[in-house]
Design an enzyme around this catalytic site. Structure first.
Site, mmCIF file in Angstrom:
data_model
loop_
_atom_site.group_PDB
_atom_site.id
_atom_site.type_symbol
_atom_site.label_atom_id
_atom_site.label_comp_id
_atom_site.label_asym_id
_atom_site.label_seq_id
_atom_site.Cartn_x
_atom_site.Cartn_y
_atom_site.Cartn_z
ATOM 1 C CB SER A 164 8.657 -5.083 -4.802
ATOM 2 O OG SER A 164 8.495 -3.677 -4.783
ATOM 3 N NE ARG A 165 11.052 -0.631 -2.156
ATOM 4 C CZ ARG A 165 10.731 0.545 -1.623
ATOM 5 N NH1 ARG A 165 10.892 0.763 -0.326
ATOM 6 N NH2 ARG A 165 10.252 1.518 -2.368
ATOM 7 C CB ILE A 211 3.082 -0.043 8.926
ATOM 8 C CG1 ILE A 211 1.549 0.101 9.068
ATOM 9 C CG2 ILE A 211 3.495 -1.502 8.706
ATOM 10 C CD1 ILE A 211 0.880 -0.751 10.128
ATOM 11 C CG ASN A 217 0.622 -1.829 -0.679
ATOM 12 O OD1 ASN A 217 0.490 -1.470 0.500
ATOM 13 N ND2 ASN A 217 1.822 -1.944 -1.235
ATOM 14 C CE1 TYR A 255 1.247 8.710 2.002
ATOM 15 C CE2 TYR A 255 0.040 9.234 4.006
ATOM 16 C CZ TYR A 255 0.672 8.303 3.192
ATOM 17 O OH TYR A 255 0.714 6.973 3.564
ATOM 18 C CB ALA A 289 -3.482 11.274 -2.191
HETATM 19 P P1 NAP Z 1 7.308 1.418 0.899
HETATM 20 O O1 NAP Z 1 7.999 0.558 1.884
HETATM 21 O O2 NAP Z 1 7.951 2.700 0.485
HETATM 22 O O3 NAP Z 1 6.973 0.536 -0.406
HETATM 23 C C1 NAP Z 1 6.313 1.143 -1.472
HETATM 24 C C2 NAP Z 1 6.006 0.119 -2.538
HETATM 25 O O4 NAP Z 1 5.240 0.775 -3.580
HETATM 26 C C3 NAP Z 1 7.238 -0.453 -3.212
HETATM 27 O O5 NAP Z 1 6.967 -1.791 -3.576
HETATM 28 C C4 NAP Z 1 7.376 0.429 -4.460
HETATM 29 O O6 NAP Z 1 8.055 -0.216 -5.533
HETATM 30 C C5 NAP Z 1 5.921 0.640 -4.816
HETATM 31 N N1 NAP Z 1 5.680 1.835 -5.630
HETATM 32 C C6 NAP Z 1 6.061 3.110 -5.375
HETATM 33 N N2 NAP Z 1 5.640 3.926 -6.365
HETATM 34 C C7 NAP Z 1 4.981 3.146 -7.259
HETATM 35 C C8 NAP Z 1 4.324 3.390 -8.489
HETATM 36 N N3 NAP Z 1 4.260 4.631 -9.015
HETATM 37 N N4 NAP Z 1 3.758 2.343 -9.160
HETATM 38 C C9 NAP Z 1 3.835 1.090 -8.645
HETATM 39 N N5 NAP Z 1 4.440 0.790 -7.482
HETATM 40 C C10 NAP Z 1 5.007 1.813 -6.792
HETATM 41 O O7 NAP Z 1 5.862 1.856 1.426
HETATM 42 P P2 NAP Z 1 4.925 1.185 2.556
HETATM 43 O O8 NAP Z 1 5.222 1.827 3.846
HETATM 44 O O9 NAP Z 1 4.962 -0.287 2.434
HETATM 45 O O10 NAP Z 1 3.505 1.729 2.092
HETATM 46 C C11 NAP Z 1 2.604 0.946 1.289
HETATM 47 C C12 NAP Z 1 1.241 1.630 1.276
HETATM 48 O O11 NAP Z 1 0.761 1.744 2.612
HETATM 49 C C13 NAP Z 1 1.273 3.059 0.731
HETATM 50 O O12 NAP Z 1 0.093 3.302 0.005
HETATM 51 C C14 NAP Z 1 1.309 3.905 1.982
HETATM 52 O O13 NAP Z 1 0.788 5.205 1.759
HETATM 53 C C15 NAP Z 1 0.435 3.085 2.887
HETATM 54 N N6 NAP Z 1 0.625 3.339 4.321
HETATM 55 C C16 NAP Z 1 1.858 3.156 4.915
HETATM 56 C C17 NAP Z 1 1.983 3.388 6.278
HETATM 57 C C18 NAP Z 1 3.280 3.183 7.015
HETATM 58 O O14 NAP Z 1 3.352 3.550 8.203
HETATM 59 N N7 NAP Z 1 4.326 2.623 6.413
HETATM 60 C C19 NAP Z 1 0.881 3.811 7.021
HETATM 61 C C20 NAP Z 1 -0.326 3.997 6.394
HETATM 62 C C21 NAP Z 1 -0.448 3.739 5.045
HETATM 63 P P3 NAP Z 1 9.627 0.151 -5.856
HETATM 64 O O15 NAP Z 1 10.433 -0.394 -4.720
HETATM 65 O O16 NAP Z 1 9.891 -0.550 -7.152
HETATM 66 O O17 NAP Z 1 9.678 1.639 -5.941
#
Ligand code: NAP
Length: 259
Positions: free
Chosen positions: A13-14, A195, A89, A162, A165
């Protein structure tokens, strides 16, 4: 065997998940958009999928909960009759970054529950459904992609939970790749770097400085959700058929050692 391929994207969703959902819809996939709390955001992504001529099915489910994981898989099969792709994700950052000499078990349990146990057991459920669908001739060559992080191998001592995990996801990918190859299911790990999403919003100034002034990444820009979406599409559209257990870095070259 024909019909539109279907994908589950957790946390679709995000942020990165949204980028993946839109990229997959653009590549011809129907998509289950999973989210935890924010239904409005999921509805917006659903509209984007439909604008691209594909079907979206929204499923609220907390990936850390066994009953929710089962419902997510069951609802996908009810909606689309098949699972050609699972993208693990969904993930969260620690509520508070704390030094590993101080950090508590509550944060550890939350992070490991959502970021590691969730995808580990969701993969198990999805893989069983995929094997059943392969055996019944519904589909061939489904795939599983897990979004880990550069934190799988980069020690950040103020968010050890983090990192632990994400390191676990790296082994999870290898385990499922080894186990599922005989069924024709390839399994991949995508490791994003930095990102631009809500998750990195609170540390934007710090990373701006590291990227633009200090050259943290050879490619001097923030990554975008679409950068990750494109990597998922490459896998989903069979461009890496003889690779499994593979790590794909989407990090602007962060992982390079330079001298
Ligand atoms: P984000 O913007 O915070 O979005 C998180 C998403 O995960 C939202 O859609 C949220 O839904 C959902 N979510 C959270 N807790 C959940 C749960 N318990 N069950 C199901 N859905 C859940 O995060 P992001 O930056 O896009 O990160 C996405 C993935 O990429 C994560 O695994 C993160 O660790 C990884 N990552 C991110 C980065 C970065 O720089 N951003 C870098 C490396 C890896 P709601 O809105 O409904 O809560």
């Amino acid at each position: 065997m024909s019909g539109t391929r279907a994908a589950i994207v957790t946390g679709g969703s995000r942020g990165i998940g949204r980028g993946i959902v839109v990229a997959l819809a653009g590549a011809g996939y129907d998509v289950v958009v999973n989210y935890a709390r924010n239904a409005d955001a999921a509805r917006e992504v659903g509209k984007e999928v439909e604008a691209l001529g594909r079907r979206a099915h929204l499923v609220q489910a907390d990936v850390s909960r066994a009953a929710d994981r089962q419902r997510l898989v069951d609802e996908t099969v009810s909606a689309f009759g098949r699972i050609d792709l699972l993208v693990n994700n969904a993930g969260v950052a620690p509520d508070v970054r704390a030094d590993i000499l101080e950090a508590g078990e509550e944060s550890f349990d939350r992070l490991v529950g959502i970021n590691l146990k969730g995808p580990y057991f969701l993969t198990q459920l999805a893989a069983r459904a995929m094997i059943d669908q392969i055996d019944r001739g519904v589909l061939t060559a489904p795939k599983i992609v897990t979004i880990s992080s550069m934190s799988a191998y980069t020690a950040s001592v103020n968010r050890g939970d983090y990192c632990v995990a994400k390191a676990g996801l790296a082994m999870s990918t290898q385990l499922y790749a080894a186990r599922l190859a005989e069924h024709g299911i390839n399994v991949y790990e995508i490791r994003p770097g930095i990102i631009e999403t809500d998750m990195t919003g609170p540390v934007k100034a710090k990373y701006d400085d590291l990227i633009f002034n200090q050259g943290l990444t050879p490619i001097r820009r923030w990554g975008k959700p679409d950068d990750v979406g494109k990597a998922v599409v490459a896998v989903a559209t069979d461009l890496l058929p003889f690779s499994t257990g593979q790590v794909i870095d989407v990090d602007g070259g962060f992982h390079l050692r330079t001298l």
